[in-house]
Design a protein around this motif. Structure first.
Motif, PDB file in Angstrom:
ATOM      1  N   MET A   1       0.859  -1.170   0.000  1.00 23.78           N
ATOM      2  CA  MET A   1       0.000   0.000   0.000  1.00 23.78           C
ATOM      3  C   MET A   1       0.899   1.224   0.000  1.00 23.78           C
ATOM      4  SD  MET A   1      -2.310   0.798   3.441  1.00 23.78           S
ATOM      5  CE  MET A   1      -3.237  -0.637   3.086  1.00 23.78           C
ATOM      6  N   SER A   2       0.467   2.235  -0.643  1.00 26.22           N
ATOM      7  CA  SER A   2       1.211   3.491  -0.664  1.00 26.22           C
ATOM      8  C   SER A   2       1.226   4.079   0.745  1.00 26.22           C
ATOM      9  CB  SER A   2       0.536   4.453  -1.634  1.00 26.22           C
ATOM     10  OG  SER A   2       1.166   5.708  -1.606  1.00 26.22           O
ATOM     11  N   LEU A   3       2.134   4.991   0.958  1.00 22.92           N
ATOM     12  CA  LEU A   3       2.198   5.684   2.236  1.00 22.92           C
ATOM     13  C   LEU A   3       1.616   7.075   2.087  1.00 22.92           C
ATOM     14  CD1 LEU A   3       5.792   4.587   3.259  1.00 22.92           C
ATOM     15  CD2 LEU A   3       3.628   3.653   4.072  1.00 22.92           C
ATOM     16  N   LYS A   4       1.293   7.680   3.222  1.00 22.35           N
ATOM     17  CA  LYS A   4       0.684   9.011   3.225  1.00 22.35           C
ATOM     18  C   LYS A   4       1.269   9.802   4.390  1.00 22.35           C
ATOM     19  CE  LYS A   4      -3.818  11.218   3.159  1.00 22.35           C
ATOM     20  NZ  LYS A   4      -5.250  11.010   3.033  1.00 22.35           N
ATOM     21  N   ILE A   5       1.570  11.059   4.137  1.00 16.92           N
ATOM     22  CA  ILE A   5       2.080  11.941   5.181  1.00 16.92           C
ATOM     23  C   ILE A   5       0.881  12.654   5.812  1.00 16.92           C
ATOM     24  CG2 ILE A   5       3.532  13.944   5.668  1.00 16.92           C
ATOM     25  CD1 ILE A   5       5.294  13.032   3.283  1.00 16.92           C
ATOM     26  N   ASN A   6       0.790  12.582   7.131  1.00 16.93           N
ATOM     27  CA  ASN A   6      -0.365  13.185   7.800  1.00 16.93           C
ATOM     28  C   ASN A   6      -0.062  14.603   8.287  1.00 16.93           C
ATOM     29  OD1 ASN A   6       0.673  13.093  10.543  1.00 16.93           O
ATOM     30  ND2 ASN A   6       0.203  10.902  10.573  1.00 16.93           N
ATOM     31  N   GLU A   7      -1.053  15.218   8.908  1.00 14.55           N
ATOM     32  CA  GLU A   7      -0.975  16.623   9.304  1.00 14.55           C
ATOM     33  C   GLU A   7       0.046  16.926  10.396  1.00 14.55           C
ATOM     34  OE1 GLU A   7      -3.778  14.443  11.814  1.00 14.55           O
ATOM     35  OE2 GLU A   7      -3.740  14.692   9.646  1.00 14.55           O
ATOM     36  N   LEU A   8       0.655  15.906  10.974  1.00  9.48           N
ATOM     37  CA  LEU A   8       1.699  16.134  11.979  1.00  9.48           C
ATOM     38  C   LEU A   8       3.024  16.550  11.344  1.00  9.48           C
ATOM     39  CD1 LEU A   8       1.041  13.108  14.362  1.00  9.48           C
ATOM     40  CD2 LEU A   8       0.319  15.486  14.651  1.00  9.48           C
ATOM     41  N   CYS A   9       3.117  16.497  10.020  1.00 10.79           N
ATOM     42  CA  CYS A   9       4.339  16.852   9.300  1.00 10.79           C
ATOM     43  C   CYS A   9       4.796  18.263   9.680  1.00 10.79           C
ATOM     44  CB  CYS A   9       4.097  16.765   7.791  1.00 10.79           C
ATOM     45  SG  CYS A   9       5.513  17.238   6.774  1.00 10.79           S
ATOM     46  N   VAL A  10       6.097  18.397   9.949  1.00 11.09           N
ATOM     47  CA  VAL A  10       6.669  19.697  10.314  1.00 11.09           C
ATOM     48  C   VAL A  10       7.547  20.255   9.189  1.00 11.09           C
ATOM     49  CG1 VAL A  10       6.543  19.287  12.800  1.00 11.09           C
ATOM     50  CG2 VAL A  10       8.596  18.606  11.528  1.00 11.09           C
ATOM     51  N   ASN A  11       7.460  19.653   8.002  1.00 14.96           N
ATOM     52  CA  ASN A  11       8.232  20.110   6.840  1.00 14.96           C
ATOM     53  C   ASN A  11       9.730  20.183   7.129  1.00 14.96           C
ATOM     54  OD1 ASN A  11       5.909  20.396   5.224  1.00 14.96           O
ATOM     55  ND2 ASN A  11       5.519  22.406   6.093  1.00 14.96           N
ATOM     56  N   CYS A  12      10.253  19.134   7.725  1.00 16.83           N
ATOM     57  CA  CYS A  12      11.666  19.115   8.098  1.00 16.83           C
ATOM     58  C   CYS A  12      12.585  18.802   6.911  1.00 16.83           C
ATOM     59  CB  CYS A  12      11.909  18.140   9.234  1.00 16.83           C
ATOM     60  SG  CYS A  12      11.653  16.412   8.760  1.00 16.83           S
ATOM     61  N   ASP A  13      12.023  18.369   5.807  1.00 19.99           N
ATOM     62  CA  ASP A  13      12.765  18.132   4.567  1.00 19.99           C
ATOM     63  C   ASP A  13      13.637  16.870   4.558  1.00 19.99           C
ATOM     64  OD1 ASP A  13      11.773  20.606   3.530  1.00 19.99           O
ATOM     65  OD2 ASP A  13      13.408  21.669   4.534  1.00 19.99           O
ATOM     66  N   VAL A  14      13.501  15.964   5.516  1.00 24.61           N
ATOM     67  CA  VAL A  14      14.371  14.791   5.511  1.00 24.61           C
ATOM     68  C   VAL A  14      13.831  13.630   4.684  1.00 24.61           C
ATOM     69  CG1 VAL A  14      15.494  15.362   7.706  1.00 24.61           C
ATOM     70  CG2 VAL A  14      13.521  13.835   7.688  1.00 24.61           C
ATOM     71  N   CYS A  15      12.530  13.587   4.445  1.00 23.65           N
ATOM     72  CA  CYS A  15      11.955  12.451   3.730  1.00 23.65           C
ATOM     73  C   CYS A  15      12.160  12.524   2.216  1.00 23.65           C
ATOM     74  CB  CYS A  15      10.465  12.305   4.033  1.00 23.65           C
ATOM     75  SG  CYS A  15       9.455  13.730   3.577  1.00 23.65           S
ATOM     76  N   GLU A  16      12.037  13.693   1.659  1.00 20.75           N
ATOM     77  CA  GLU A  16      12.098  13.838   0.197  1.00 20.75           C
ATOM     78  C   GLU A  16      13.384  13.279  -0.407  1.00 20.75           C
ATOM     79  OE1 GLU A  16      11.317  17.188  -3.214  1.00 20.75           O
ATOM     80  OE2 GLU A  16      12.097  17.842  -1.284  1.00 20.75           O
ATOM     81  N   PRO A  17      14.562  13.619   0.098  1.00 21.63           N
ATOM     82  CA  PRO A  17      15.781  13.125  -0.548  1.00 21.63           C
ATOM     83  C   PRO A  17      16.045  11.629  -0.391  1.00 21.63           C
ATOM     84  CG  PRO A  17      16.338  14.529   1.319  1.00 21.63           C
ATOM     85  CD  PRO A  17      14.843  14.577   1.157  1.00 21.63           C
ATOM     86  N   VAL A  18      15.416  10.963   0.575  1.00 23.41           N
ATOM     87  CA  VAL A  18      15.681   9.533   0.762  1.00 23.41           C
ATOM     88  C   VAL A  18      14.763   8.635  -0.056  1.00 23.41           C
ATOM     89  CG1 VAL A  18      16.690   9.864   3.061  1.00 23.41           C
ATOM     90  CG2 VAL A  18      14.258   9.275   2.844  1.00 23.41           C
ATOM     91  N   CYS A  19      13.765   9.206  -0.723  1.00 22.64           N
ATOM     92  CA  CYS A  19      12.817   8.400  -1.494  1.00 22.64           C
ATOM     93  C   CYS A  19      13.454   7.961  -2.810  1.00 22.64           C
ATOM     94  CB  CYS A  19      11.542   9.186  -1.770  1.00 22.64           C
ATOM     95  SG  CYS A  19      10.333   8.237  -2.719  1.00 22.64           S
ATOM     96  N   PRO A  20      13.642   6.651  -3.005  1.00 26.25           N
ATOM     97  CA  PRO A  20      14.294   6.177  -4.231  1.00 26.25           C
ATOM     98  C   PRO A  20      13.447   6.356  -5.487  1.00 26.25           C
ATOM     99  CG  PRO A  20      13.505   4.317  -2.949  1.00 26.25           C
ATOM    100  CD  PRO A  20      13.293   5.552  -2.112  1.00 26.25           C
ATOM    101  N   ASN A  21      12.145   6.551  -5.333  1.00 25.11           N
ATOM    102  CA  ASN A  21      11.253   6.702  -6.483  1.00 25.11           C
ATOM    103  C   ASN A  21      10.832   8.144  -6.726  1.00 25.11           C
ATOM    104  OD1 ASN A  21      11.223   3.905  -6.918  1.00 25.11           O
ATOM    105  ND2 ASN A  21       9.621   3.648  -5.387  1.00 25.11           N
ATOM    106  N   LYS A  22      11.375   9.068  -5.935  1.00 29.09           N
ATOM    107  CA  LYS A  22      11.013  10.488  -6.048  1.00 29.09           C
ATOM    108  C   LYS A  22       9.496  10.693  -5.934  1.00 29.09           C
ATOM    109  CE  LYS A  22      15.132  11.620  -8.728  1.00 29.09           C
ATOM    110  NZ  LYS A  22      15.963  11.380  -7.636  1.00 29.09           N
ATOM    111  N   ALA A  23       8.898   9.929  -5.011  1.00 29.40           N
ATOM    112  CA  ALA A  23       7.445   9.988  -4.801  1.00 29.40           C
ATOM    113  C   ALA A  23       7.034  11.109  -3.857  1.00 29.40           C
ATOM    114  CB  ALA A  23       6.944   8.655  -4.256  1.00 29.40           C
ATOM    115  N   ILE A  24       7.994  11.732  -3.179  1.00 27.23           N
ATOM    116  CA  ILE A  24       7.682  12.736  -2.165  1.00 27.23           C
ATOM    117  C   ILE A  24       8.009  14.127  -2.700  1.00 27.23           C
ATOM    118  CG2 ILE A  24       8.165  13.541   0.180  1.00 27.23           C
ATOM    119  CD1 ILE A  24       8.957  10.635   0.858  1.00 27.23           C
ATOM    120  N   SER A  25       7.057  15.032  -2.532  1.00 22.09           N
ATOM    121  CA  SER A  25       7.265  16.421  -2.948  1.00 22.09           C
ATOM    122  C   SER A  25       6.520  17.339  -1.986  1.00 22.09           C
ATOM    123  CB  SER A  25       6.777  16.638  -4.378  1.00 22.09           C
ATOM    124  OG  SER A  25       5.392  16.384  -4.466  1.00 22.09           O
TER     125      SER A  25
END
Length: 84
Positions: A1-25
Motif C-alpha cells: 500500500m502506498s504511504l501518506k504523510i499526515n498533518e503532523l508533518c513539520v516540513n523538516c525536509d528529511v523524507c524527500e531526498p531519501v525516497c528512491p522513487n522520487k514519490a515525495i514532494s
C-alpha cells in the motif's frame, strides 16, 4: 500500500531526498507522497526510508491505496521501465 504523510508533518525536509522513487514532494502545506510512485521502498530497502528518517512519525499506510508486496514490485518494475 502506498504511504501518506499526515498533518503532523513539520516540513523538516528529511523524507524527500531519501525516497528512491522520487514519490515525495512539497504540497500546498506539507509534504505529500504520490501513490503512483510510492512502492514503500520495496525492491530498494527492507523498510520505507521516509518512515525511518521521519522525526515526528507522521507517515502512515494510505488506506485508499492498498497494494500487496507483489503489486508494489510490479509497480517498481513499471517505474524502472521493465515488464508490468
Amino acid at each position: 500500500m502506498s504511504l501518506k504523510i499526515n498533518e503532523l508533518c513539520v516540513n523538516c525536509d528529511v523524507c524527500e531526498p531519501v525516497c528512491p522513487n522520487k514519490a515525495i514532494s512539497m504540497g500546498p502545506d506539507i509534504y505529500v507522497i504520490d501513490p503512483a510512485l510510492c512502492t514503500e521502498c520495496v525492491g530498494h530497502h527492507d523498510e520505507p526510508q521516509c518512515v525511518v528518517v521521519c522525526p515526528v512519525e507522521c507517515i502512515d499506510p494510505d488506506p485508499e491505496h492498498p497494494e500487496t508486496n507483489e503489486q508494489l514490485l510490479a509497480k517498481l518494475a513499471r517505474l524502472q521501465g521493465g515488464a508490468p
